[in-house]
Design a protein around this motif. Structure first.
Motif, mmCIF file in Angstrom:
data_model
loop_
_atom_site.group_PDB
_atom_site.id
_atom_site.type_symbol
_atom_site.label_atom_id
_atom_site.label_comp_id
_atom_site.label_asym_id
_atom_site.label_seq_id
_atom_site.Cartn_x
_atom_site.Cartn_y
_atom_site.Cartn_z
ATOM 1 N N VAL A 121 0.890 -1.315 0.028
ATOM 2 C CA VAL A 121 0.113 0.039 -0.055
ATOM 3 C C VAL A 121 0.925 1.200 0.118
ATOM 4 N N THR A 122 2.058 1.248 0.748
ATOM 5 C CA THR A 122 2.909 2.637 0.721
ATOM 6 C C THR A 122 3.316 2.701 -0.656
ATOM 7 N N ALA A 123 3.770 1.617 -1.164
ATOM 8 C CA ALA A 123 4.600 1.834 -2.391
ATOM 9 C C ALA A 123 3.533 2.431 -3.633
ATOM 10 N N LEU A 124 2.239 1.675 -3.551
ATOM 11 C CA LEU A 124 1.460 2.117 -4.549
ATOM 12 C C LEU A 124 0.922 3.420 -4.222
ATOM 13 N N ALA A 125 0.731 3.938 -3.016
ATOM 14 C CA ALA A 125 0.406 5.369 -2.816
ATOM 15 C C ALA A 125 1.344 6.523 -2.871
ATOM 16 N N ALA A 126 2.589 6.105 -2.900
ATOM 17 C CA ALA A 126 3.836 6.967 -3.331
ATOM 18 C C ALA A 126 4.078 7.294 -4.615
ATOM 19 N N ILE A 127 3.800 5.958 -5.273
ATOM 20 C CA ILE A 127 3.852 6.099 -6.671
ATOM 21 C C ILE A 127 2.779 6.816 -7.364
ATOM 22 N N ALA A 128 1.583 6.638 -7.018
ATOM 23 C CA ALA A 128 0.386 7.168 -7.636
ATOM 24 C C ALA A 128 0.211 8.695 -7.375
ATOM 25 N N ALA A 129 0.823 9.160 -6.167
ATOM 26 C CA ALA A 129 0.959 10.673 -5.891
ATOM 27 C C ALA A 129 1.917 11.180 -6.665
ATOM 28 N N GLY A 130 3.004 10.735 -6.611
ATOM 29 C CA GLY A 130 4.266 11.368 -7.237
ATOM 30 C C GLY A 130 3.922 11.336 -8.963
ATOM 31 N N VAL A 131 3.414 10.147 -9.573
ATOM 32 C CA VAL A 131 3.168 10.406 -10.856
ATOM 33 C C VAL A 131 1.851 11.266 -11.076
ATOM 34 N N LEU A 132 0.773 11.414 -10.294
ATOM 35 C CA LEU A 132 -0.234 12.390 -10.480
ATOM 36 C C LEU A 132 0.339 13.746 -10.361
ATOM 37 N N ALA A 133 1.040 14.254 -9.381
ATOM 38 C CA ALA A 133 1.601 15.347 -9.263
ATOM 39 C C ALA A 133 2.583 15.782 -10.342
ATOM 40 N N GLY A 134 3.289 14.990 -10.790
ATOM 41 C CA GLY A 134 4.020 15.252 -12.199
ATOM 42 C C GLY A 134 3.398 15.352 -13.271
ATOM 43 N N ALA A 135 2.256 14.462 -13.601
ATOM 44 C CA ALA A 135 1.755 14.267 -14.877
ATOM 45 C C ALA A 135 0.714 15.573 -15.007
ATOM 46 N N THR A 136 0.075 16.101 -14.149
ATOM 47 C CA THR A 136 -0.608 17.408 -14.147
ATOM 48 C C THR A 136 0.126 18.444 -14.159
ATOM 49 N N GLY A 137 1.296 18.459 -13.881
ATOM 50 C CA GLY A 137 2.164 19.495 -13.896
ATOM 51 C C GLY A 137 2.105 20.589 -12.537
ATOM 52 N N PHE A 138 1.677 19.994 -11.700
ATOM 53 C CA PHE A 138 1.556 20.575 -10.196
ATOM 54 C C PHE A 138 2.915 20.484 -9.573
ATOM 55 N N LEU A 139 3.753 19.631 -10.053
ATOM 56 C CA LEU A 139 5.073 19.766 -9.745
ATOM 57 C C LEU A 139 6.094 19.613 -10.733
ATOM 58 N N PRO A 140 7.289 19.916 -10.892
ATOM 59 C CA PRO A 140 8.305 19.502 -11.775
ATOM 60 C C PRO A 140 8.587 17.939 -11.476
ATOM 61 N N PRO A 141 9.233 17.245 -12.232
ATOM 62 C CA PRO A 141 9.523 15.942 -12.054
ATOM 63 C C PRO A 141 10.315 15.651 -10.848
ATOM 64 N N VAL A 142 11.370 16.456 -10.776
ATOM 65 C CA VAL A 142 12.277 16.178 -9.546
ATOM 66 C C VAL A 142 11.608 16.358 -8.236
ATOM 67 N N GLU A 143 10.754 17.375 -7.886
ATOM 68 C CA GLU A 143 9.958 17.781 -6.854
ATOM 69 C C GLU A 143 8.624 16.536 -6.692
ATOM 70 N N ALA A 144 8.280 16.243 -8.109
ATOM 71 C CA ALA A 144 7.394 14.966 -7.905
ATOM 72 C C ALA A 144 7.955 13.704 -7.338
ATOM 73 N N LEU A 145 9.170 13.541 -7.775
ATOM 74 C CA LEU A 145 9.852 12.312 -7.035
ATOM 75 C C LEU A 145 10.183 12.404 -5.537
ATOM 76 N N LEU A 146 10.679 13.879 -5.110
ATOM 77 C CA LEU A 146 10.796 14.026 -3.592
ATOM 78 C C LEU A 146 9.352 13.890 -2.967
ATOM 79 N N PHE A 147 8.424 14.375 -3.470
ATOM 80 C CA PHE A 147 7.160 14.211 -2.916
ATOM 81 C C PHE A 147 6.738 12.887 -2.796
ATOM 82 N N ALA A 148 6.963 11.741 -3.649
ATOM 83 C CA ALA A 148 6.830 10.622 -3.604
ATOM 84 C C ALA A 148 7.612 9.869 -2.318
ATOM 85 N N LEU A 149 8.843 10.240 -2.264
ATOM 86 C CA LEU A 149 9.470 9.682 -1.303
ATOM 87 C C LEU A 149 9.085 10.212 -0.006
#
Length: 410
Positions: free
Chosen positions: A81-109
């Protein structure tokens, strides 16, 4: 009981203080608009952590976590569940442009580390080791500050720096907390024969219930964003953050109550739990009102000092009212959850959450100031609390059984 209850409040208060300081730093350093963006991201982290805490954290308190199949089920569920939640949140934040890719990765971590650290905290709380909880949280906070300081020496701080600091601090807190878990509870088992069914049977309803409050906050922020803009989100969030220690103190006592009620129920001593919950409600409401009066009095001075903006008195009072409603709800929710009635508890809380969000939508669409929306959430919460109090007076559900590792509901 009193000393352990104070320990529970102290543990949550330290966590609240750490969260408050981080959010104040974001507001002061990055500005109120970036703070609004951070509030949405932080709300998602809290939301995902709530799911995992209910699914795994509450389950390890109630079920027999020393049994191999249950232990393995908890481990598998936490990892997946942790892995799925982190990946989904990071991908969504990056794909929507809410965060740039590096920040989206940091958000997932940051999300993953935050969630796992909360489960380690629950292991410590299950043995009522509240000073150790404080030690782990404090160590993680110091590490986060060191990371921010190191970045600041090289370049101006950004939203990504704060996300990275959270990820680093929570990772260290995981290690420290795990080392502080009592020896008899500090072990992992092989995953073969994992009883995920028992974990999901109990924890799925708790996980859903735990999501309701953070999900409500997240949706409220998004509604304010849609109707009034990012600056309005930041201003409303500043008032909520200012009053958040009230709610987290209530949450600290409720975490202790959950462990206490579960233990009493397992031992067949739960007959007086409703009277105890009633007394706790009176104490918590009185404490919330007393702290609220002080908070309102200091807001004109502390608001600009802490957040760099003048806090809306109406918003502060509204959030205090919401905090008082939480004090009147959570003890009854904890009592219902340990007696096999987690499904009914969830449905009642879902109903008051939907009612509150509907009221907020109507108010914002009608042009009402965002500052007053917490009053609607408070009224809906109180209605839910009345339902939970009524539920606690009903005979227990016999669905939970010792054969499944859950307490007998009597």
């Amino acid at each position: 009981m009193r000393r352990k209850a104070v320990g529970g409040i102290a543990a949550q208060s330290v966590q609240a203080l750490i969260s408050l300081v981080l959010q104040i730093m974001v507001s002061r350093i990055l500005g109120i608009e970036d703070f609004g963006q951070f509030a949405i991201l932080y709300g998602v982290i809290v939301l995902a952590t709530a799911v995992i805490t209910g699914l795994v954290g509450d389950t390890l308190v109630v079920l027999e976590r020393g049994r191999g199949p249950i232990r393995a089920g908890l481990e598998v569920t936490l990892a997946l569940v942790t892995a799925l939640a982190a990946i989904a949140a990071g991908v969504l934040a990056g794909a929507t442009g809410f965060l740039p890719p590096v920040e989206a990765l940091l958000f997932a971590l940051a999300l993953a580390a935050f969630a796992v650290e909360e489960i380690v905290r629950r292991l410590l709380m299950a043995s009522l080791a509240f000073p150790r909880v404080i030690a782990a949280d404090s160590t993680g906070f110091v590490v986060a500050l060191i990371v921010l300081g190191g970045v600041w020496l090289v370049q101006p701080l950004t939203l990504g720096a704060f996300l990275g600091a959270i990820a680093a601090g929570q990772t260290v807190a995981i290690v420290v907390g795990w080392l502080l878990v009592p020896r008899e509870d500090r072990f992992l088992v092989g995953l073969r024969g994992a009883d995920q069914r028992a974990v999901w049977r109990y924890g799925s309803w708790r996980g859903l219930q735990q999501t309701l409050r953070p999900a409500m906050f997240t949706v409220t922020r998004l509604l304010v964003l849609s109707f009034a803009g990012l600056t309005a989100v930041g201003e409303l969030e500043a008032a909520r953050t200012y009053t958040s220690p009230l709610i987290l103190v209530v949450g600290g006592f409720s975490s202790y109550l959950f462990v206490r009620f579960a233990g009493k129920h397992r031992e067949g001593e739960g007959a007086g739990s409703l009277r105890e919950a009633d007394r706790v409600v009176l104490v918590l409401v009185g404490l919330t009102i007393a702290m609220g009066v002080v908070a309102v009095a200091l807001a004109p001075w502390l608001g600009p000092l802490a957040f760099g903006v003048e806090l809306s008195t109406v918003a502060v009072v509204a959030w205090i009212a919401y905090g008082a409603s939480v004090a009147m709800v959570t003890p009854y929710g904890a009592l219902g959850a340990v007696t096999g009635r987690q499904t009914a508890v969830f449905l009642i809380r879902l109903a008051d959450t939907v009612l509150g969000l509907a009221a907020v939508t109507v108010m914002l669409a009608s042009g009402v100031s965002p500052a007053v929306v917490p009053f609607a959430l408070a009224v809906a919460s109180l209605l839910g609390g009345a339902g939970l109090r009524w539920l606690a007076t009903r005979p227990g559900d016999t669905a939970a059984s010792h054969s499944e590792g859950a307490p007998d509901s009597g």
